[in-house]
Design a protein around this motif. Structure first.
Motif, PDB file in Angstrom:
ATOM      1  N   LEU A  49     -28.509 -11.124  -1.999  1.00 49.13           N
ATOM      2  CA  LEU A  49     -27.448 -12.121  -1.916  1.00 49.13           C
ATOM      3  C   LEU A  49     -27.886 -13.350  -1.131  1.00 49.13           C
ATOM      4  N   THR A  50     -27.506 -14.501  -1.631  1.00 46.47           N
ATOM      5  CA  THR A  50     -27.697 -15.730  -0.884  1.00 46.47           C
ATOM      6  C   THR A  50     -26.553 -15.866   0.110  1.00 46.47           C
ATOM      7  N   LYS A  51     -26.658 -16.842   0.994  1.00 45.17           N
ATOM      8  CA  LYS A  51     -25.578 -17.090   1.949  1.00 45.17           C
ATOM      9  C   LYS A  51     -24.297 -17.475   1.205  1.00 45.17           C
ATOM     10  N   VAL A  52     -24.438 -18.223   0.140  1.00 44.66           N
ATOM     11  CA  VAL A  52     -23.289 -18.618  -0.668  1.00 44.66           C
ATOM     12  C   VAL A  52     -22.621 -17.385  -1.267  1.00 44.66           C
ATOM     13  N   ASP A  53     -23.460 -16.454  -1.762  1.00 44.64           N
ATOM     14  CA  ASP A  53     -22.925 -15.210  -2.338  1.00 44.64           C
ATOM     15  C   ASP A  53     -22.194 -14.398  -1.275  1.00 44.64           C
ATOM     16  N   ALA A  54     -22.825 -14.268  -0.117  1.00 44.83           N
ATOM     17  CA  ALA A  54     -22.225 -13.480   0.971  1.00 44.83           C
ATOM     18  C   ALA A  54     -20.906 -14.102   1.425  1.00 44.83           C
ATOM     19  N   ASP A  55     -20.878 -15.419   1.533  1.00 47.37           N
ATOM     20  CA  ASP A  55     -19.645 -16.100   1.931  1.00 47.37           C
ATOM     21  C   ASP A  55     -18.546 -15.885   0.881  1.00 47.37           C
ATOM     22  N   ALA A  56     -18.945 -15.927  -0.387  1.00 51.05           N
ATOM     23  CA  ALA A  56     -17.972 -15.710  -1.460  1.00 51.05           C
ATOM     24  C   ALA A  56     -17.409 -14.292  -1.385  1.00 51.05           C
ATOM     25  N   PHE A  57     -18.293 -13.315  -1.169  1.00 51.44           N
ATOM     26  CA  PHE A  57     -17.869 -11.912  -1.085  1.00 51.44           C
ATOM     27  C   PHE A  57     -16.909 -11.717   0.086  1.00 51.44           C
ATOM     28  N   ASN A  58     -17.284 -12.250   1.241  1.00 47.90           N
ATOM     29  CA  ASN A  58     -16.424 -12.126   2.416  1.00 47.90           C
ATOM     30  C   ASN A  58     -15.108 -12.876   2.228  1.00 47.90           C
ATOM     31  N   GLY A  59     -15.167 -13.957   1.464  1.00 48.82           N
ATOM     32  CA  GLY A  59     -13.949 -14.704   1.174  1.00 48.82           C
ATOM     33  C   GLY A  59     -12.983 -13.891   0.330  1.00 48.82           C
ATOM     34  N   TYR A  60     -13.529 -13.146  -0.635  1.00 53.60           N
ATOM     35  CA  TYR A  60     -12.688 -12.275  -1.463  1.00 53.60           C
ATOM     36  C   TYR A  60     -11.987 -11.226  -0.579  1.00 53.60           C
ATOM     37  N   ILE A  61     -12.757 -10.643   0.333  1.00 56.61           N
ATOM     38  CA  ILE A  61     -12.199  -9.603   1.190  1.00 56.61           C
ATOM     39  C   ILE A  61     -11.092 -10.174   2.078  1.00 56.61           C
ATOM     40  N   ALA A  62     -11.349 -11.344   2.648  1.00 59.15           N
ATOM     41  CA  ALA A  62     -10.350 -11.970   3.520  1.00 59.15           C
ATOM     42  C   ALA A  62      -9.076 -12.305   2.745  1.00 59.15           C
ATOM     43  N   ALA A  63      -9.256 -12.857   1.539  1.00 56.55           N
ATOM     44  CA  ALA A  63      -8.093 -13.221   0.722  1.00 56.55           C
ATOM     45  C   ALA A  63      -7.319 -11.974   0.305  1.00 56.55           C
ATOM     46  N   TYR A  64      -8.053 -10.921  -0.065  1.00 56.83           N
ATOM     47  CA  TYR A  64      -7.409  -9.669  -0.456  1.00 56.83           C
ATOM     48  C   TYR A  64      -6.598  -9.091   0.701  1.00 56.83           C
ATOM     49  N   ASN A  65      -7.212  -8.997   1.870  1.00 54.32           N
ATOM     50  CA  ASN A  65      -6.530  -8.419   3.028  1.00 54.32           C
ATOM     51  C   ASN A  65      -5.256  -9.193   3.366  1.00 54.32           C
ATOM     52  N   LYS A  66      -5.323 -10.500   3.273  1.00 51.53           N
ATOM     53  CA  LYS A  66      -4.163 -11.330   3.597  1.00 51.53           C
ATOM     54  C   LYS A  66      -3.027 -11.095   2.608  1.00 51.53           C
ATOM     55  N   GLN A  67      -3.343 -11.118   1.313  1.00 54.61           N
ATOM     56  CA  GLN A  67      -2.301 -10.931   0.297  1.00 54.61           C
ATOM     57  C   GLN A  67      -1.788  -9.499   0.277  1.00 54.61           C
ATOM     58  N   ASN A  68      -2.709  -8.559   0.450  1.00 54.90           N
ATOM     59  CA  ASN A  68      -2.321  -7.147   0.443  1.00 54.90           C
ATOM     60  C   ASN A  68      -1.379  -6.845   1.602  1.00 54.90           C
ATOM     61  N   HIS A  69      -1.704  -7.369   2.774  1.00 58.11           N
ATOM     62  CA  HIS A  69      -0.853  -7.152   3.950  1.00 58.11           C
ATOM     63  C   HIS A  69       0.541  -7.727   3.720  1.00 58.11           C
ATOM     64  N   LYS A  70       0.599  -8.909   3.150  1.00 61.75           N
ATOM     65  CA  LYS A  70       1.880  -9.559   2.890  1.00 61.75           C
ATOM     66  C   LYS A  70       2.738  -8.744   1.923  1.00 61.75           C
ATOM     67  N   LEU A  71       2.115  -8.217   0.866  1.00 64.31           N
ATOM     68  CA  LEU A  71       2.851  -7.447  -0.129  1.00 64.31           C
ATOM     69  C   LEU A  71       3.287  -6.087   0.410  1.00 64.31           C
ATOM     70  N   LEU A  72       2.431  -5.466   1.213  1.00 58.39           N
ATOM     71  CA  LEU A  72       2.794  -4.183   1.815  1.00 58.39           C
ATOM     72  C   LEU A  72       3.943  -4.352   2.801  1.00 58.39           C
ATOM     73  N   GLU A  73       3.905  -5.422   3.547  1.00 55.36           N
ATOM     74  CA  GLU A  73       4.996  -5.697   4.487  1.00 55.36           C
ATOM     75  C   GLU A  73       6.305  -5.906   3.733  1.00 55.36           C
ATOM     76  N   ALA A  74       6.228  -6.620   2.615  1.00 53.77           N
ATOM     77  CA  ALA A  74       7.423  -6.845   1.799  1.00 53.77           C
ATOM     78  C   ALA A  74       7.948  -5.526   1.241  1.00 53.77           C
ATOM     79  N   TYR A  75       7.037  -4.645   0.813  1.00 59.07           N
ATOM     80  CA  TYR A  75       7.439  -3.344   0.288  1.00 59.07           C
ATOM     81  C   TYR A  75       8.122  -2.509   1.366  1.00 59.07           C
ATOM     82  N   ASN A  76       7.501  -2.428   2.549  1.00 54.59           N
ATOM     83  CA  ASN A  76       8.083  -1.633   3.626  1.00 54.59           C
ATOM     84  C   ASN A  76       9.434  -2.176   4.065  1.00 54.59           C
ATOM     85  N   ASN A  77       9.542  -3.480   4.151  1.00 51.61           N
ATOM     86  CA  ASN A  77      10.830  -4.082   4.529  1.00 51.61           C
ATOM     87  C   ASN A  77      11.898  -3.793   3.478  1.00 51.61           C
ATOM     88  N   ALA A  78      11.501  -3.881   2.198  1.00 55.48           N
ATOM     89  CA  ALA A  78      12.461  -3.604   1.122  1.00 55.48           C
ATOM     90  C   ALA A  78      12.913  -2.154   1.161  1.00 55.48           C
TER      91      ALA A  78
END
Length: 322
Positions: free
Chosen positions: A279-308
């Motif tokens: 992996l290049t640095k660009v590839d690694a940054d992209a991969f880590n970006g996917y993980i960060a975006a996933y964690n953020k959206q997943n947390h938001k949706l799980l919180e909405a589910y638990n609250n509901a």
């Protein structure tokens, strides 16, 4: 949010006889009400347990309420067992006694099985289904027992020309029981759809943590399949009472999130995992970006589910402290 609530079913009715009330149950009204009094006491104990199970996460207090139900059950069963028949009629007493015995068995044995299944219920969708099946089977036993007492009471009333009515307190408790049954059935269907996603997501996470491209891709494909099944299950579930969709739609939103990610970001992550040693640095940054975006959206949706889920339970299962 707790998943289960346990309840005692069966209508409880008070009666008044056409003759004057006397000592030692010389009229059918006082005899009827002696049995109903024990049912009402048990009903209150059970509803206090239901309320604590639905609105508390304190397992010690919940278990204390269950033990309170069992202790009262034994005391009421002893009273009913020593009650004589009324003018040769023993059916009403015997049905009530059998119902109390069934209740004691359910709260002492059946719910022990439910609790043992609860320990391992998160291991698989099948284990969760077995847990719900055991819970609903126990509840059905209580309903059948309660119904049999009501039938026997109606025959008793007809034989002795007794007017049977439902008082305000009993009507209130029976309404709580009806609501609990309704909420349980709906909640179980929604939760199983949600749990299907969680199990598939866990496999995806395992593949990611192992940085195993093949395992991750297999989990991605499995997640696509499970997401389709989840959405189909949710499509078959109507709004609660014809209008409340918040709880169901919280899971639907979660599933749609996985539809998007399985078809796009997770595919790109598989490709990057296949090249993880180059992996290049660009590839690694992209991969880590996917993980960060996933964690953020997943947390938001799980919180909405638990609250509901919490809102759904708090809204439709009344607090009962008698």
């Amino acid at each position: 949010m707790r998943i289960s609530t346990l309840f005692l079913a069966g209508a409880l009715l008070t009666g008044s006889a056409t003759t004057a009330r006397a000592q030692a149950y010389t009229d059918p009204g006082s005899y009827n009400n002696a049995i109903v009094a024990e049912q009402l006491i048990m009903q209150k104990k059970c509803l206090r347990y239901i309320s604590k199970s639905a609105h508390s996460e304190n397992e010690r207090k919940i278990e204390a309420r269950r033990q309170d139900v069992v202790a009262q059950n034994k005391a009421s069963l002893a009273k009913i067992s020593h009650l004589p028949g009324f003018q040769g009629n023993t059916e009403f007493r015997d049905r009530a006694k059998a119902a109390f015995q069934q209740m004691l068995s359910v709260y002492s044995a059946d719910y022990q099985k439910v609790n043992s299944l609860a320990v391992g219920r998160s291991k698989s969708l099948e284990a969760m289904q077995r847990y719900f099946d055991a819970l609903e089977a126990a509840e059905q036993k209580l309903k059948v027992a309660g119904d049999s007492v009501e039938v026997a009471q109606q025959r008793f009333a007809a034989r002795f020309k007794m007017t049977v009515t439902e008082d305000r307190e009993t009507r209130k408790m029976n309404e709580v029981i009806r609501q609990v049954s309704e909420v349980n059935a709906y909640q179980h269907r929604i939760f199983l759809a949600y749990f299907r996603l969680e199990r598939a997501n866990a496999q995806l996470t395992d593949g990611l943590n192992a940085q195993d491209a093949k395992a991750f891709e297999a989990a991605r494909l499995a997640l696509e399949t499970e997401t389709d099944k989840t959405l189909a299950e949710l499509d078959a579930i109507p709004a609660f009472r014809g209008k409340d969709t918040q709880y169901r739609d919280a899971v639907r939103d979660y599933a749609k999130f996985y539809v998007i990610w399985s078809g796009n970001q997770f595919k790109k992550m598989t490709e990057l995992l296949e090249q993880k040693d180059h992996l290049t640095k660009v590839d690694a940054d992209a991969f880590n970006g996917y993980i960060a975006a996933y964690n953020k959206q997943n947390h938001k949706l799980l919180e909405a589910y638990n609250n509901a889920g919490n809102t759904f339970q708090a809204t439709y299962i009344p607090v009962f402290n008698d």
